[in-house]
Each structure stands twice: as structure tokens, then as C-alpha cells.
Motif scaffolding. Structure first.
Motif, PDB file in Angstrom:
ATOM      1  N   MET A 235       0.829  -1.210   0.000  1.00 53.83           N
ATOM      2  CA  MET A 235       0.000   0.000   0.000  1.00 53.83           C
ATOM      3  C   MET A 235       0.862   1.258   0.000  1.00 53.83           C
ATOM      4  O   MET A 235       0.392   2.329  -0.372  1.00 53.83           O
ATOM      5  N   GLN A 236       2.140   1.153   0.387  1.00 44.78           N
ATOM      6  CA  GLN A 236       3.023   2.317   0.398  1.00 44.78           C
ATOM      7  C   GLN A 236       3.835   2.368  -0.892  1.00 44.78           C
ATOM      8  O   GLN A 236       4.479   1.390  -1.274  1.00 44.78           O
ATOM      9  N   PRO A 237       3.847   3.496  -1.591  1.00 46.29           N
ATOM     10  CA  PRO A 237       4.714   3.614  -2.771  1.00 46.29           C
ATOM     11  C   PRO A 237       6.179   3.574  -2.367  1.00 46.29           C
ATOM     12  O   PRO A 237       6.531   3.900  -1.227  1.00 46.29           O
ATOM     13  N   LEU A 238       7.027   3.196  -3.299  1.00 42.52           N
ATOM     14  CA  LEU A 238       8.448   3.048  -3.009  1.00 42.52           C
ATOM     15  C   LEU A 238       9.297   3.993  -3.841  1.00 42.52           C
ATOM     16  O   LEU A 238       8.895   4.410  -4.930  1.00 42.52           O
ATOM     17  N   GLY A 476      -6.098  -9.020  -4.449  1.00 43.65           N
ATOM     18  CA  GLY A 476      -5.887  -9.089  -3.009  1.00 43.65           C
ATOM     19  C   GLY A 476      -5.936  -7.739  -2.330  1.00 43.65           C
ATOM     20  O   GLY A 476      -6.074  -7.662  -1.104  1.00 43.65           O
ATOM     21  N   ALA A 477      -5.828  -6.660  -3.100  1.00 48.61           N
ATOM     22  CA  ALA A 477      -5.900  -5.307  -2.543  1.00 48.61           C
ATOM     23  C   ALA A 477      -7.299  -4.737  -2.654  1.00 48.61           C
ATOM     24  O   ALA A 477      -7.484  -3.513  -2.578  1.00 48.61           O
ATOM     25  N   ARG A 478      -8.267  -5.581  -2.883  1.00 52.41           N
ATOM     26  CA  ARG A 478      -9.669  -5.173  -2.911  1.00 52.41           C
ATOM     27  C   ARG A 478     -10.448  -6.029  -1.919  1.00 52.41           C
ATOM     28  O   ARG A 478     -10.104  -7.181  -1.669  1.00 52.41           O
ATOM     29  N   GLY A 479     -11.502  -5.431  -1.383  1.00 55.70           N
ATOM     30  CA  GLY A 479     -12.303  -6.139  -0.392  1.00 55.70           C
ATOM     31  C   GLY A 479     -12.691  -5.216   0.736  1.00 55.70           C
ATOM     32  O   GLY A 479     -12.181  -4.094   0.881  1.00 55.70           O
ATOM     33  N   THR A 480     -13.587  -5.679   1.571  1.00 55.05           N
ATOM     34  CA  THR A 480     -14.136  -4.867   2.649  1.00 55.05           C
ATOM     35  C   THR A 480     -13.066  -4.247   3.535  1.00 55.05           C
ATOM     36  O   THR A 480     -13.148  -3.069   3.901  1.00 55.05           O
ATOM     37  N   ASP A 481     -12.048  -5.025   3.873  1.00 51.16           N
ATOM     38  CA  ASP A 481     -11.004  -4.529   4.773  1.00 51.16           C
ATOM     39  C   ASP A 481      -9.654  -4.455   4.065  1.00 51.16           C
ATOM     40  O   ASP A 481      -8.606  -4.673   4.678  1.00 51.16           O
ATOM     41  N   ALA A 482      -9.665  -4.150   2.781  1.00 48.25           N
ATOM     42  CA  ALA A 482      -8.429  -4.112   1.999  1.00 48.25           C
ATOM     43  C   ALA A 482      -7.468  -3.054   2.534  1.00 48.25           C
ATOM     44  O   ALA A 482      -7.872  -2.050   3.135  1.00 48.25           O
ATOM     45  N   ALA A 483      -6.188  -3.279   2.288  1.00 49.32           N
ATOM     46  CA  ALA A 483      -5.137  -2.382   2.777  1.00 49.32           C
ATOM     47  C   ALA A 483      -5.017  -1.148   1.892  1.00 49.32           C
ATOM     48  O   ALA A 483      -4.027  -0.945   1.191  1.00 49.32           O
ATOM     49  N   VAL A 484      -6.047  -0.319   1.928  1.00 49.68           N
ATOM     50  CA  VAL A 484      -6.055   0.974   1.249  1.00 49.68           C
ATOM     51  C   VAL A 484      -6.252   2.031   2.329  1.00 49.68           C
ATOM     52  O   VAL A 484      -7.304   2.077   2.980  1.00 49.68           O
ATOM     53  N   PRO A 485      -5.273   2.892   2.593  1.00 53.36           N
ATOM     54  CA  PRO A 485      -5.376   3.858   3.691  1.00 53.36           C
ATOM     55  C   PRO A 485      -6.602   4.764   3.561  1.00 53.36           C
ATOM     56  O   PRO A 485      -6.960   5.206   2.461  1.00 53.36           O
ATOM     57  N   PHE A 486      -7.221   5.028   4.700  1.00 51.89           N
ATOM     58  CA  PHE A 486      -8.371   5.932   4.773  1.00 51.89           C
ATOM     59  C   PHE A 486      -8.108   6.910   5.908  1.00 51.89           C
ATOM     60  O   PHE A 486      -7.800   6.512   7.034  1.00 51.89           O
ATOM     61  N   TYR A 561      -0.724  13.883   5.368  1.00 53.30           N
ATOM     62  CA  TYR A 561       0.451  13.121   4.967  1.00 53.30           C
ATOM     63  C   TYR A 561       1.047  12.376   6.167  1.00 53.30           C
ATOM     64  O   TYR A 561       1.424  11.192   6.068  1.00 53.30           O
ATOM     65  N   GLN A 562       1.144  13.032   7.310  1.00 52.40           N
ATOM     66  CA  GLN A 562       1.666  12.373   8.508  1.00 52.40           C
ATOM     67  C   GLN A 562       0.769  11.212   8.940  1.00 52.40           C
ATOM     68  O   GLN A 562       1.259  10.180   9.430  1.00 52.40           O
ATOM     69  N   ALA A 563      -0.527  11.361   8.726  1.00 48.99           N
ATOM     70  CA  ALA A 563      -1.448  10.280   9.073  1.00 48.99           C
ATOM     71  C   ALA A 563      -1.233   9.058   8.186  1.00 48.99           C
ATOM     72  O   ALA A 563      -1.251   7.917   8.667  1.00 48.99           O
ATOM     73  N   ILE A 564      -1.016   9.278   6.897  1.00 48.61           N
ATOM     74  CA  ILE A 564      -0.806   8.127   6.016  1.00 48.61           C
ATOM     75  C   ILE A 564       0.539   7.470   6.314  1.00 48.61           C
ATOM     76  O   ILE A 564       0.689   6.245   6.182  1.00 48.61           O
ATOM     77  N   GLN A 565       1.506   8.265   6.757  1.00 47.04           N
ATOM     78  CA  GLN A 565       2.775   7.672   7.188  1.00 47.04           C
ATOM     79  C   GLN A 565       2.567   6.749   8.386  1.00 47.04           C
ATOM     80  O   GLN A 565       3.186   5.681   8.464  1.00 47.04           O
ATOM     81  N   ARG A 566       1.699   7.149   9.307  1.00 43.34           N
ATOM     82  CA  ARG A 566       1.429   6.295  10.473  1.00 43.34           C
ATOM     83  C   ARG A 566       0.797   4.978  10.037  1.00 43.34           C
ATOM     84  O   ARG A 566       1.089   3.914  10.589  1.00 43.34           O
ATOM     85  N   ILE A 567      -0.090   5.048   9.051  1.00 43.58           N
ATOM     86  CA  ILE A 567      -0.718   3.821   8.542  1.00 43.58           C
ATOM     87  C   ILE A 567       0.341   2.931   7.886  1.00 43.58           C
ATOM     88  O   ILE A 567       0.362   1.714   8.091  1.00 43.58           O
ATOM     89  N   TRP A 568       1.221   3.527   7.102  1.00 46.92           N
ATOM     90  CA  TRP A 568       2.295   2.742   6.476  1.00 46.92           C
ATOM     91  C   TRP A 568       3.143   2.041   7.533  1.00 46.92           C
ATOM     92  O   TRP A 568       3.515   0.881   7.372  1.00 46.92           O
ATOM     93  N   GLU A 569       3.457   2.756   8.599  1.00 42.10           N
ATOM     94  CA  GLU A 569       4.319   2.186   9.634  1.00 42.10           C
ATOM     95  C   GLU A 569       3.637   1.042  10.369  1.00 42.10           C
ATOM     96  O   GLU A 569       4.296   0.068  10.745  1.00 42.10           O
ATOM     97  N   ARG A 570       2.327   1.121  10.551  1.00 45.16           N
ATOM     98  CA  ARG A 570       1.610   0.055  11.263  1.00 45.16           C
ATOM     99  C   ARG A 570       1.455  -1.191  10.401  1.00 45.16           C
ATOM    100  O   ARG A 570       1.459  -2.311  10.906  1.00 45.16           O
ATOM    101  N   ARG A 571       1.250  -0.981   9.111  1.00 47.24           N
ATOM    102  CA  ARG A 571       1.038  -2.097   8.181  1.00 47.24           C
ATOM    103  C   ARG A 571       0.072  -3.120   8.750  1.00 47.24           C
ATOM    104  O   ARG A 571       0.367  -4.292   8.834  1.00 47.24           O
TER     105      ARG A 571
END
Length: 571
Positions: A235-238, A476-486, A561-571
Motif C-alpha cells: 500500500m506504500q509507494p516506493l 488481493g488489494a480489494r475487499g471490505t477490509d483491503a489495505a487501502v489507507p483511509f 500526509y503524517q497520518a498516512i505515514q502512520r498507517i504505512w508504519e503500522r502495516r
């Protein structure tokens, strides 16, 4: 065959007083007085010597012509001390004009075994004492080869373990199913199995990485295994980067390590972000706040683009079909450099937008550039004064499905957001990297609406994650609880001479609680706290303090942006 080999050894290798009969029923003979005293070639008469042959033995297939040709000697005989009391012999098969049926092993002049295999484990050794062995091949007629000799050392060898890898580094493309592989070679005389393992030098190097080992355990001697790496699109770009791993082999107390490097190349696909909600996501700063000059806070960036959307207008979006029709949602050119106001179109014959107010989206996108090598696409789909329950919008609501309660509105804005998102994913071959939501004020005027807000928001998130077009990340990146940051943001507490939003009603507190606790009810979600965006440090936006000013929006973009970084870190 083993019985026949034993019988032949008894008949031919020894002088039997009573004679013997080798038949289908096995061995019938009295044992010799001492059947173990054979120590060298001289001790064992060859079959072409009449004195050493038993005339009572004949080939069952021919009584007139007897095979008298002895086998060739075994080759490549070698002996290894496995421990102080055990050793192992190996040799290569002997060749015969007809067939070799087995081998006799003599240790220091004594016959210790007759066998069909080409190895022997000897566990009856005295510590520190060397031993001499002779190996004799025997054919079906009882002919014996010239013995081959081998010496077993008195002490076990010093354990050795060597590790080598065919290369130190390899290229690895993100999302490439072929991945990258290395050949690992080990050479050891250790008696214990060799265990193979791989781990990252730094924990983040394992993010979205799959490591495949062809074997996790190897035996002694020279062995090989392959280590494969595949990097899935997360979910995180590289950014282009190196990832370092340690390859380790262990046998007993011996360990050897080697390091390898993967040169990661990010997937070649742009990053797509959906912007939804009401007026604070549209951007309602003070008029004239936009600074799009070169080097200005709101200047355009060559790597940040947007869907060139049709403006929010009830006449242009009066029916369901108008909300979901692609042509009705965009102007050409379909994609343009992102420019505030994001929800206003860029007309081709003008070349720049006329609006002078801003929102949070462009600042958010600029912050993202530090973490991606790709172009960023923003998909504006918000609409002011809308929600799940707003009374004056008719079916123009954010509900994920047709509502069952009278106070809820329709699904048209959810449908429009998905239409805009999916055409962007399709036309850019982009990857959905996140969903940004700023709303709640319109649903905080009614207690029943506020009570249902958390559930309605969760259902909307689930639908977007489920129905967004499948991108390079796969199904696999689609679905009710897919790993797409919100990400959600809290509402304004601003107060000036025009309005006061510092004291919240009970329904507004309920909606606010849903925002602050979003991470506990929705996976891969986070929130932005806007409580400090109040005058005089942060002037209010247009019409009233329900809207934020330009300074708050720019800072808010950083906080998203800081919020999405927190989501990336939690994975």
C-alpha cells in the motif's frame, strides 16, 4: 541375491571341511573353524587358480562353460571418520563382464561385512586408532577382484563449513512475479545437517517481501540451494532502494554468513488518491488566498496531476445517470496538472483556473513526492453541504447502499466518487494509494443521524475498497477490509466576529468521536486533529468559521500526509 552372495563368500572365500551346496534354498554348510582370517590379496586365492576354486560351484545357466573372469576392482575408495568410534567407507561400483553381485569388506585382515551397496558405516572403532580396509568385488560366479585399499584416520577431521553465493547483488522489480534468485553453495565435512536461513539486515527490508528457499536443510558434502525473492506491490509507494539480507548456514556449532543486496526498482505506475467529503475537502479558504506563482505555496508541480472534473452544479448533476456517466463527469483534456481549486475544471481555451481559493489536497500531494518516484493523481469528488443525512440534497448523499431510514439520503455521491476513481485507475494504469475524507458537519445537526454516522462511514469505506477497479496490486488489494489507507479529519472549532464553532452540540461530539476512533473500527485508517486551527493564528475560511482558512489547509495537507505515514508504519 544377498543370500547367494553370502553363500558364495562362504564357499569360495574359505576352506570348508564339509563342502557346501548353494541352491535355491540358501546355505547348507558347517561353519569353518575360523571364518574371519582373510587379510590381503595373498590371503584370498583367485578363481583362475585351480587350487583356490571350489569345483562343486558351477553357474546354473551353463554347466559346460564356467565364468572365470574376475571383476574389475572398485574405484574411488574413500574413508571418513565420523566420530571417535565410527567411520564410513564409500566406493564406486565395480565393472564385470556379466554382473557384480556384491562386495566384501576386510578391516585389518578380518572380514567384517559382505554387502550389495557401495558404502559401509563402521561403528566398532577404537578412539584414536587408524584402520586399514580392503574392498573386494565379487561376481555371480564367485570371481573376486583385486582388493582396493583405503586408510581411515584415527581422529575425526576438524569440522569445516564453507558457504558461497553465485553473486553479491541482483535487480528486483516491484510486482514482478519472476523475482530474483541466488544460488547458495555449501561444502562441509560436518556430520550434522546444515540448516539454511535468510533474514533482513533491517526489519523494514522485509516489507511486502517473500523469501523462498528451495531447501532449509542440506546434508554433508557439497550441496546447493536457491534463495528467491519476490516483492509484492504494497500500500506504500516506493523509491528506488537497496534491501540487504543475510544468508546463514549452520551445522552444529559452525555458522557461516554472507550478505546479498537487492536493487529494488519501484513498479512503473502512478499513485492515485481519492478526495471525498463536503466543503472543507472541496476547499473553502478565503478568496484570493491562492498563491500559484513560481515557488508559491500553491504552485503547480510537474509530478502532481488531477482528473479535470466538471464543477459541482445541481443542474449538471440532477439525475442518477448524470452522476455515473463518465462523459458528464470530466472535461477534456481528461487529466491536467493539479491546480487549486481542485474541484473546478481547467478549460482548454483558458489555460489556467479562475478560482482563487484553495484546499488541502495539493499540499498533501506535494508532501507525498518525498516517498514516491511516480506521478501523483488526485481525484476530486467532494461536494459541499452533503452527508449521509443532509435534508436538502435529495438522493445526492454518501450512503454506500440505499438507506432504510427516512432521515438518510441516497447513494449518488458514492456512485459518482467510484465512477471518477475507476476511470482514473483505468486511464492512468495507476494504483489506489489512499482515500481522504473531510466531512461531518452536515450530519451533526440531527441526533439520529449523528448516532448512525460511524456505521454509515464504515460502510462507505468498505464499498470503495471493495468496488475500486483492480489495479497492479491485484485482487488481493480489494475487499471490505483491503489495505487501502483511509484518513478523516476533525471539524472546525474556529470562532471570530462572524461565527463561533468553539462549543459543540451533543450530536457534533458524537460525530467527532467517530473520527477520533476511526482506527479502532476500520483497518488501515487514521485521523487528523484540527482543534488548534483557530484564529488569530489560523484565520477562518470563506462565509464562516465552519470553513478553514488557507494557512490551516496547507498545514492540514501536511497532517494528512503524517497520518498516512502512520498507517504505512503500522502495516
Amino acid at each position: 541375491m544377498k543370500n547367494r552372495l553370502t553363500a558364495l563368500l562362504l564357499c569360495i572365500g574359505f576352506i570348508l571341511p564339509m563342502g557346501c551346496d548353494v541352491g535355491s534354498s540358501g546355505i547348507q554348510a558347517d561353519p569353518p573353524a575360523d571364518s574371519s582370517q582373510i587379510s590381503s590379496e595373498a590371503d584370498v586365492p583367485a578363481n583362475d587358480d585351480p587350487a583356490g576354486a571350489d569345483s562343486s560351484i558351477s553357474d546354473s545357466s551353463s554347466s559346460s562353460q564356467r565364468d572365470t573372469q574376475r571383476p574389475a576392482s572398485p574405484t574411488n575408495a574413500r574413508a571418513y571418520r565420523r566420530s571417535t568410534t565410527s567411520g564410513e567407507l564409500f566406493w564406486n561400483s565395480a565393472i564385470d563382464n556379466i554382473a557384480v553381485i556384491g562386495y566384501e569388506i576386510i578391516r585389518d585382515g578380518l572380514v567384517i561385512s559382505s554387502r550389495e551397496t557401495t558404502n559401509l558405516v563402521d561403528t566398532q572403532l577404537t578412539p584414536g586408532q587408524p584402520y586399514g580396509y580392503k574392498i573386494v568385488a565379487i561376481d555371480a560366479a564367485g570371481n573376486r577382484s583385486t582388493p582396493v585399499s583405503v586408510i581411515l584416520d584415527g581422529n575425526p577431521p576438524v569440522p569445516q563449513l564453507n558457504l558461497s553465493i553465485d553473486r553479491e547483488r541482483a535487480a528486483l522489480d516491484e510486482g514482478n512475479s519472476d523475482g530474483a534468485s541466488f544460488v547458495v553453495s555449501i561444502d562441509t565435512n560436518a556430520t550434522e545437517p546444515v540448516r539454511l536461513s535468510v533474514w533482513p539486515e533491517s526489519p523494514e527490508f522485509s516489507n511486502d517481501m517473500v523469501v523462498e528457499l528451495s531447501a532449509t536443510e542440506l546434508q554433508s558434502g557439497s550441496q546447493q540451494a536457491t534463495v528467491g525473492f519476490k516483492l509484492f506491490i504494497g500500500m506504500q509507494p516506493l523509491l528506488p532502494q537497496e534491501r540487504k539480507f543475510v544468508v546463514s548456514v549452520t551445522s552444529g556449532e559452525l555458522t557461516r554468513e554472507s550478505r546479498i543486496t537487492l536493487d529494488v526498482k519501484p513498479v512503473n505506475a502512478p499513485d492515485v488518491y481519492l478526495l471525498i467529503g463536503q466543503s472543507n475537502m472541496v476547499g473553502s479558504s478565503e478568496y484570493g488566498a491562492k498563491d500559484a506563482s513560481a515557488g508559491g505555496s500553491d504552485a503547480l508541480n510537474d509530478r502532481i496531476w488531477q482528473l479535470n472534473v466538471v464543477p459541482n452544479n445541481r443542474g449538471l448533476f440532477s439525475t442518477f445517470e448524470m452522476h455515473v456517466n463518465e462523459t458528464n463527469n470530466v472535461f477534456e483534456p481528461r487529466f491536467v496538472k493539479a491546480e487549486d481549486p481542485l474541484h473546478e475544471p481547467l478549460y482548454a481555451n483558458i489555460g489556467k483556473k479562475g478560482g482563487s481559493h484553495i484546499g488541502l489536497g495539493l499540499t498533501f500531494a506535494k508532501a507525498l513526492l518525498a516517498d514516491t518516484a511516480q506521478r501523483v493523481y488526485l481525484v476530486p469528488a467532494a461536494w459541499g453541504a452533503t452527508g449521509f443525512c443532509t435534508g436538502n440534497q435529495g438522493e445526492r448523499g454518501w450512503n454506500a447502499a440505499p438507506p432504510g431510514d427516512d432521515f438518510l439520503r441516497g447513494t449518488w455521491l458514492a456512485e459518482r466518487a467510484l465512477t471518477r476513481l475507476n476511470m482514473t485507475l483505468r486511464d492512468t494504469n495507476g494504483i489506489l494509494r489512499g482515500i481522504l475524507w473531510h466531512q461531518g458537519g452536515a450530519d451533526a445537526d440531527n441526533y439520529a443521524c449523528a448516532k448512525s454516522y460511524a456505521d454509515n462511514l464504515r460502510l462507505l469505506i468498505q464499498r470503495i475498497r471493495r468496488e475500486a477497479r483492480v489495479d497492479a496490486r491485484g485482487a488481493g488489494a480489494r475487499g471490505t477490509d483491503a489495505a487501502v489507507p483511509f484518513i478523516v479529519a476533525t471539524q472546525s472549532r474556529g470562532s471570530d466576529n462572524h461565527s463561533n464553532f468553539s462549543n459543540w452540540s451533543e450530536p457534533k461530539k458524537i460525530v467527532d468521536s467517530a473520527h477520533r476512533t476511526i482506527a479502532s473500527s476500520v483497518p488501515y485508517a487514521d485521523w487528523v486533529n484540527n482543534d488548534d486551527f483557530v484564529p488569530p493564528a489560523y484565520p477562518c475560511g470563506s462565509t464562516s468559521c465552519v470553513h478553514f482558512g488557507a494557512a490551516a489547509y496547507r498545514e492540514m495537507g501536511q497532517r494528512f500526509y503524517q497520518a498516512i505515514q502512520r498507517i504505512w508504519e503500522r502495516r
